[in-house]
Design an enzyme around this catalytic site. Structure first.
Site, PDB file in Angstrom:
ATOM      1  N   ASP A 149      33.463 124.070  32.248  1.00  0.00           N
ATOM      2  CA  ASP A 149      33.374 122.737  31.875  1.00  0.00           C
ATOM      3  C   ASP A 149      32.739 122.392  30.560  1.00  0.00           C
ATOM      4  O   ASP A 149      31.397 122.897  30.357  1.00  0.00           O
ATOM      5  CB  ASP A 149      32.518 121.898  33.121  1.00  0.00           C
ATOM      6  CG  ASP A 149      33.390 121.717  34.253  1.00  0.00           C
ATOM      7  OD1 ASP A 149      34.528 121.114  33.997  1.00  0.00           O
ATOM      8  OD2 ASP A 149      33.082 122.132  35.179  1.00  0.00           O
ATOM      9  N   MET A 190      31.211 120.052  27.721  1.00  0.00           N
ATOM     10  CA  MET A 190      30.738 118.719  27.465  1.00  0.00           C
ATOM     11  C   MET A 190      30.053 118.614  26.214  1.00  0.00           C
ATOM     12  O   MET A 190      29.111 119.522  25.966  1.00  0.00           O
ATOM     13  CB  MET A 190      30.016 118.276  28.690  1.00  0.00           C
ATOM     14  CG  MET A 190      30.600 118.701  29.944  1.00  0.00           C
ATOM     15  SD  MET A 190      29.563 117.779  31.304  1.00  0.00           S
ATOM     16  CE  MET A 190      30.376 118.654  32.742  1.00  0.00           C
ATOM     17  N   MET A 239      35.699 118.141  27.894  1.00  0.00           N
ATOM     18  CA  MET A 239      35.410 116.837  27.953  1.00  0.00           C
ATOM     19  C   MET A 239      34.569 116.441  26.790  1.00  0.00           C
ATOM     20  O   MET A 239      33.358 116.414  26.474  1.00  0.00           O
ATOM     21  CB  MET A 239      34.428 116.526  29.145  1.00  0.00           C
ATOM     22  CG  MET A 239      35.129 116.787  30.735  1.00  0.00           C
ATOM     23  SD  MET A 239      33.933 117.293  31.951  1.00  0.00           S
ATOM     24  CE  MET A 239      34.235 118.849  31.949  1.00  0.00           C
ATOM     25  N   GLY A 285      31.496 114.767  34.084  1.00  0.00           N
ATOM     26  CA  GLY A 285      30.135 114.760  33.398  1.00  0.00           C
ATOM     27  C   GLY A 285      29.133 115.613  34.101  1.00  0.00           C
ATOM     28  O   GLY A 285      28.051 116.188  33.605  1.00  0.00           O
ATOM     29  N   GLY A 337      28.452 118.091  38.044  1.00  0.00           N
ATOM     30  CA  GLY A 337      28.671 118.666  39.301  1.00  0.00           C
ATOM     31  C   GLY A 337      28.206 117.757  40.284  1.00  0.00           C
ATOM     32  O   GLY A 337      27.212 116.889  40.310  1.00  0.00           O
ATOM     33  N   GLY A 396      36.319 117.760  41.227  1.00  0.00           N
ATOM     34  CA  GLY A 396      35.269 116.724  41.486  1.00  0.00           C
ATOM     35  C   GLY A 396      35.295 116.632  43.042  1.00  0.00           C
ATOM     36  O   GLY A 396      36.211 115.878  43.714  1.00  0.00           O
ATOM     37  N   GLY A 397      34.195 116.962  43.547  1.00  0.00           N
ATOM     38  CA  GLY A 397      33.740 116.662  45.061  1.00  0.00           C
ATOM     39  C   GLY A 397      34.664 117.451  45.858  1.00  0.00           C
ATOM     40  O   GLY A 397      34.863 117.395  47.037  1.00  0.00           O
TER      41      GLY A 397
HETATM   42  C1  DX5 Z   1      32.600 117.363  36.265  1.00  0.00           C
HETATM   43  C2  DX5 Z   1      33.594 118.774  36.108  1.00  0.00           C
HETATM   44  C3  DX5 Z   1      33.499 119.686  37.337  1.00  0.00           C
HETATM   45  C4  DX5 Z   1      32.344 119.929  37.946  1.00  0.00           C
HETATM   46  C5  DX5 Z   1      32.884 119.864  39.652  1.00  0.00           C
HETATM   47  O1  DX5 Z   1      32.693 116.650  35.129  1.00  0.00           O
HETATM   48  O2  DX5 Z   1      34.521 118.687  35.540  1.00  0.00           O
HETATM   49  O3  DX5 Z   1      34.521 120.631  37.135  1.00  0.00           O
HETATM   50  O4  DX5 Z   1      32.052 121.152  38.119  1.00  0.00           O
HETATM   51  O5  DX5 Z   1      31.730 119.874  40.294  1.00  0.00           O
HETATM   52  P1  DX5 Z   1      31.842 119.817  42.037  1.00  0.00           P
HETATM   53  O6  DX5 Z   1      32.812 120.717  42.454  1.00  0.00           O
HETATM   54  O7  DX5 Z   1      30.378 120.233  42.348  1.00  0.00           O
HETATM   55  O8  DX5 Z   1      32.164 118.264  41.994  1.00  0.00           O
HETATM   56 ZN    ZN Z   2      36.121 120.542  35.293  1.00  0.00          ZN
END
Ligand code: DX5
Ligand code: ZN
Length: 226
Positions: free
Chosen positions: A34, A36, A67, A141, A143, A175-176
């Protein structure tokens, strides 16, 4: 075949090589990175130098989720660092078609990402040129956020479009994704499953990958439940 893409966002950044290797032993077949920039999303993470180091730590494809604003400026650097897949946000690209071409020209697999508030229909014209579509199931943004169930409809919609237009892009979700959501995501049609907190959150990386993958394969009908 469903695949697990552990997201290093929730790993211990001082021990990334160990984290990535444990994820690989647990059955992860991609490493999700990821990226950012503190502008497109309100957080800052890593860039090409960390990708270059990860490249030495694993042979798995590095699935880089950008991102960031103006991704075109960094695409050559990610290619040179050893990235394999690059996904860019629909919402961040003024000239998405050009950006996807640029990624492919640099020898990487191009992909597009949509935020939870972005409609799948907007992607129709570029679907033939992407390796995968990444559906965000949280706002990007951070985790450890809670899965947004309405995003399952986007996965289903993409699967229908793929069939209708005889395309072969893959569907990734991010995500989630965790033990309580992974089956629904797979049943909706996703086959690339990103998981951060559910893999790295408690330190039992290998076991978490194994149990997430098991649940995903059962939901996909690739395995019988035990
Ligand atoms: C969030 C990231 C995800 C993040 C997902 O912006 O793009 O890749 O790591 O994290 P989890 O699995 O904890 O929701
Ligand atoms: Zn991601």
């Amino acid at each position: 075949m469903v695949e697990l893409a552990p997201s290093i966002l929730s790993a211990d950044f001082a021990h990334l090589a160990d984290a990535v290797q444990a994820a690989e032993r647990g059955g992860g077949t991609l490493i999700h990175v990821d990226v950012m920039d503190g502008h497109f999303v309100p957080n800052i993470t890593v860039g090409p130098p960390v990708v270059r180091s990860l490249r030495k730590a694993t042979r798995l494809p590095l699935d880089c989720h950008l991102m960031i604003e103006n991704p075109d400026a960094l695409i050559p650097d990610f290619a040179e660092a050893g990235a394999n897949w690059i996904s860019v946000h629909y919402e961040a690209c003024r000239h998405l078609h050009r950006t996807l071409h640029l990624i492919a020209e640099h020898g990487m697999k191009p992909a597009v990402v949509i935020n939870p508030a972005t409609r799948v229909n907007l992607l129709l014209d570029i679907l033939p040129m992407v390796h995968h579509v990444l559906v965000m199931s949280v706002n990007p943004g951070f985790g450890g956020q809670q899965f947004l169930p309405f995003t399952l409809d986007k996965i289903r919609h993409l699967r229908e479009l793929r069939e209708e237009h005889k395309l072969n892009f893959r569907i990734e979700v991010d995500g989630g994704v965790a033990h309580d959501t992974i089956a629904r995501v797979v049943q909706a049609g996703a086959d690339l499953l990103v998981a951060g907190n559910a893999v790295f959150g408690d330190g039992h990386i290998e076991q978490n990958c194994q149990s997430l993958l098991h649940a995903a394969r059962v939901a996909a009908g690739e395995l019988q439940p035990v």
